[in-house]
Write an enzyme that holds these catalytic residues in place. Sequence first.
Site, PDB file in Angstrom:
ATOM      1  N   ARG A 266       8.220   3.361 -13.018  1.00 55.02           N
ATOM      2  CA  ARG A 266       7.225   3.186 -11.962  1.00 55.02           C
ATOM      3  C   ARG A 266       6.639   4.553 -11.636  1.00 55.02           C
ATOM      4  NH1 ARG A 266      10.295   2.242  -7.113  1.00 55.02           N
ATOM      5  NH2 ARG A 266       9.726   4.360  -6.511  1.00 55.02           N
ATOM      6  N   HIS A 270       7.085   3.256  -4.516  1.00 51.66           N
ATOM      7  CA  HIS A 270       7.418   1.836  -4.432  1.00 51.66           C
ATOM      8  C   HIS A 270       6.243   1.047  -3.868  1.00 51.66           C
ATOM      9  CE1 HIS A 270       9.854  -1.751  -3.906  1.00 51.66           C
ATOM     10  NE2 HIS A 270       9.495  -1.793  -2.633  1.00 51.66           N
ATOM     11  N   TYR A 279      13.413  10.928  -3.295  1.00 53.81           N
ATOM     12  CA  TYR A 279      14.559  10.478  -4.095  1.00 53.81           C
ATOM     13  C   TYR A 279      14.393  10.669  -5.599  1.00 53.81           C
ATOM     14  CZ  TYR A 279      11.592   6.256  -4.272  1.00 53.81           C
ATOM     15  OH  TYR A 279      10.546   5.381  -4.423  1.00 53.81           O
TER      16      TYR A 279
END
Length: 378
Positions: A266, A270, A279
């Site tokens: 990805r 998100h 992260y």
Amino acid sequence: MSVKSLRQTVQGLLPSLTPVRFVAEDGTPVARQPADYAEPPVAALREAYRRMVLGRRFDTQATALTKQGRLAVYPSSRGQEACQIGAVLALRPDDWLFPTYRDSVALVTRDIDPVEVLTLLRGDWHCGYDPAATRVAPQCTPLATQVLHATGMAESLRRAGTDGVTMALVGDGATSEGDFHEALNFAAVFRAPVVFFVQNNKYAISVPLARQTAAPALAYKGIGYGVRSEQVDGNDLVAVLAVLTAAVEHARAGHGPVLVEAHTYRMDAHTNADDATRYREDDEVEQWRAADPVDRLEAYLRSRHALTDEDVAALREEAEELAARVRAGMNADSVLDPLELFDHVYAEPTPQLREQRAQLAAELASADAAPVPHDQED
């Protein structure tokens, strides 16, 4: 069952030790071509490339719409185009697709109106298109619930005597949910014609894959249920389309379900509400950027003299036209009927719903009939 038969059964379920791939990151064919899968025809790859260019432009346009306040939220699938386009092109028009909230590009590839695709994310309707007409279930936000629906639909198609297939699109985070495992077990026992396609993009929001499972690959999760499994390079459209086509044919022939894990990434956060820098490292993102699925397929087709500069320019122009249609559709104000709140709660409205609907209708009529104060008149 003899030891030999048992060994053959187990080997028939096992995925490849390494993800299946046809094309390397630089667009050149891999040295050792997969023996168990046929490369799709060039015409199919050209159409897949076209769909990937359109899908990428749709995705960037939808991301821009969130910044303009036209969408409440948008989960980008940039970097996962090979998975989304490959999934749709492996199905027949009468097969069923069960998508997640991140699979908008797959819906556009299924030829659903892009504005209808974005209706959910705009907040107008839970689903902006007709699932029965498109054979596409509503995009699912709760993790893995659509996997049960896909399995149930597949079993209904089998019992009806059709050769229809369903495909459930799943993220890696959904494989940690109980619904996912229940669906695999049911599908295997009843040999339901369903393909479970896991897009392993390495993060369930901010949780990395290593915190979700100790399995060597998510593809191995099918073996314990007796589900044939495979893993594929999810950024290699050639491999994705080849593997999923074989999986769909396996299910359609009555041999039961298949679990396919695609290793992808990805590229964006998100959603637009997420800060992925908290992260994951920039170096990791750049490493995957070099494996971009659109660039990889373009380089491969050019090396086979199946794509020219003129072709690419024409496709980019088509993509800009698509983006313009999306902007125009999303810039138009929605016409909403508050009474539609009651239309799809139950097939037969309850007395309480009828009472509530009548009450709201009366209030709306009263508001429309009320005189406009002088200070608010034009």
